[in-house]
Design a protein around this motif. Structure first.
Motif, mmCIF file in Angstrom:
data_model
loop_
_atom_site.group_PDB
_atom_site.id
_atom_site.type_symbol
_atom_site.label_atom_id
_atom_site.label_comp_id
_atom_site.label_asym_id
_atom_site.label_seq_id
_atom_site.Cartn_x
_atom_site.Cartn_y
_atom_site.Cartn_z
ATOM 1 N N MET A 97 13.637 -62.215 13.329
ATOM 2 C CA MET A 97 12.355 -62.690 13.795
ATOM 3 C C MET A 97 12.521 -63.963 14.619
ATOM 4 N N ALA A 98 13.431 -64.833 14.210
ATOM 5 C CA ALA A 98 13.621 -66.087 14.942
ATOM 6 C C ALA A 98 14.114 -65.828 16.362
ATOM 7 N N TYR A 99 14.975 -64.832 16.541
ATOM 8 C CA TYR A 99 15.493 -64.525 17.879
ATOM 9 C C TYR A 99 14.360 -64.107 18.806
ATOM 10 N N HIS A 100 13.435 -63.301 18.313
ATOM 11 C CA HIS A 100 12.354 -62.777 19.144
ATOM 12 C C HIS A 100 11.285 -63.809 19.464
ATOM 13 N N THR A 101 11.230 -64.909 18.711
ATOM 14 C CA THR A 101 10.170 -65.897 18.906
ATOM 15 C C THR A 101 10.668 -67.189 19.548
ATOM 16 N N THR A 102 11.926 -67.238 19.945
ATOM 17 C CA THR A 102 12.490 -68.443 20.547
ATOM 18 C C THR A 102 12.689 -68.217 22.047
ATOM 19 N N ASN A 103 12.244 -69.190 22.840
ATOM 20 C CA ASN A 103 12.421 -69.090 24.293
ATOM 21 C C ASN A 103 13.903 -69.110 24.644
ATOM 22 N N ARG A 104 14.307 -68.255 25.556
ATOM 23 C CA ARG A 104 15.687 -68.214 26.051
ATOM 24 C C ARG A 104 15.808 -69.203 27.191
ATOM 25 N N ARG A 105 16.940 -69.857 27.289
ATOM 26 C CA ARG A 105 17.163 -70.827 28.360
ATOM 27 C C ARG A 105 17.172 -70.136 29.720
ATOM 28 N N SER A 106 17.763 -68.966 29.791
ATOM 29 C CA SER A 106 17.913 -68.288 31.083
ATOM 30 C C SER A 106 16.592 -67.777 31.640
ATOM 31 N N THR A 107 15.687 -67.299 30.793
ATOM 32 C CA THR A 107 14.432 -66.727 31.291
ATOM 33 C C THR A 107 13.240 -67.649 31.094
ATOM 34 N N GLY A 108 13.310 -68.557 30.140
ATOM 35 C CA GLY A 108 12.178 -69.420 29.844
ATOM 36 C C GLY A 108 11.106 -68.711 29.035
ATOM 37 N N LYS A 109 11.374 -67.499 28.627
ATOM 38 C CA LYS A 109 10.426 -66.685 27.860
ATOM 39 C C LYS A 109 11.111 -66.161 26.607
ATOM 40 N N THR A 110 10.302 -65.654 25.688
ATOM 41 C CA THR A 110 10.868 -65.015 24.508
ATOM 42 C C THR A 110 11.176 -63.562 24.845
ATOM 43 N N PRO A 111 12.183 -62.962 24.221
ATOM 44 C CA PRO A 111 12.468 -61.547 24.475
ATOM 45 C C PRO A 111 11.264 -60.654 24.174
ATOM 46 N N PHE A 112 10.508 -60.990 23.150
ATOM 47 C CA PHE A 112 9.328 -60.203 22.791
ATOM 48 C C PHE A 112 8.295 -60.236 23.901
ATOM 49 N N SER A 113 8.059 -61.422 24.490
ATOM 50 C CA SER A 113 7.038 -61.517 25.536
ATOM 51 C C SER A 113 7.459 -60.785 26.803
ATOM 52 N N ILE A 114 8.751 -60.750 27.094
ATOM 53 C CA ILE A 114 9.212 -60.004 28.271
ATOM 54 C C ILE A 114 9.044 -58.501 28.044
ATOM 55 N N ALA A 115 9.291 -58.049 26.821
ATOM 56 C CA ALA A 115 9.186 -56.623 26.524
ATOM 57 C C ALA A 115 7.742 -56.158 26.404
ATOM 58 N N TYR A 116 6.892 -56.948 25.731
ATOM 59 C CA TYR A 116 5.548 -56.489 25.408
ATOM 60 C C TYR A 116 4.433 -57.232 26.123
ATOM 61 N N GLY A 117 4.731 -58.324 26.812
ATOM 62 C CA GLY A 117 3.718 -59.026 27.583
ATOM 63 C C GLY A 117 2.835 -59.963 26.787
ATOM 64 N N THR A 118 3.159 -60.201 25.549
ATOM 65 C CA THR A 118 2.373 -61.105 24.718
ATOM 66 C C THR A 118 3.302 -61.804 23.735
ATOM 67 N N GLU A 119 2.876 -62.941 23.251
ATOM 68 C CA GLU A 119 3.685 -63.656 22.273
ATOM 69 C C GLU A 119 3.525 -63.013 20.903
ATOM 70 N N VAL A 120 4.577 -63.047 20.131
ATOM 71 C CA VAL A 120 4.555 -62.478 18.793
ATOM 72 C C VAL A 120 3.843 -63.444 17.842
ATOM 73 N N ILE A 121 3.109 -62.885 16.907
ATOM 74 C CA ILE A 121 2.483 -63.684 15.856
ATOM 75 C C ILE A 121 3.231 -63.370 14.563
ATOM 76 N N ILE A 122 3.775 -64.402 13.952
ATOM 77 C CA ILE A 122 4.539 -64.214 12.728
ATOM 78 C C ILE A 122 3.580 -63.764 11.629
ATOM 79 N N PRO A 123 3.968 -62.758 10.840
ATOM 80 C CA PRO A 123 3.077 -62.257 9.782
ATOM 81 C C PRO A 123 2.655 -63.367 8.819
ATOM 82 N N PRO A 124 1.427 -63.290 8.327
ATOM 83 C CA PRO A 124 0.906 -64.367 7.478
ATOM 84 C C PRO A 124 1.629 -64.521 6.146
ATOM 85 N N HIS A 125 2.276 -63.474 5.654
ATOM 86 C CA HIS A 125 2.972 -63.631 4.377
ATOM 87 C C HIS A 125 4.252 -64.446 4.534
#
Length: 85
Positions: free
Chosen positions: A1-29
């Motif tokens: 989960m941490a990998y998908h929610t951390t901005n990459r230096r090379s792209t400036g975006k998270t891998p999740f946002s590049i794939a799905y177009g939105t930022e991931v929301i960490i589950p409430p639990h």
């Protein structure tokens, strides 16, 4: 989960946002719920996801430009320090 929610230096975006177009929301639990996460109706959510999907291609193009720039800077840094034999 941490990998998908951390901005990459090379792209400036998270891998999740590049794939799905939105930022991931960490589950409430996993985290404590906050007031900052607004829960809307299904129709509002669907509309927002459609808008994000329409803008996704532009975000991917920006990421490609940024990766290319990053790679050029890395090459330049390497070339300055490489010793020719």
């Amino acid at each position: 989960m941490a990998y998908h929610t951390t901005n990459r230096r090379s792209t400036g975006k998270t891998p999740f946002s590049i794939a799905y177009g939105t930022e991931v929301i960490i589950p409430p639990h996993i985290t404590v719920p906050s007031i900052g996460i607004k829960v809307g109706s299904i129709e509002q959510n669907s509309e927002q996801m459609r808008i994000n999907r329409d803008l996704l291609e532009g975000e991917r193009e920006k990421a490609i430009v940024r990766v290319t720039s990053y790679q050029q800077r890395l090459k330049s840094y390497y070339d300055k320090r490489a010793k020719i034999r």
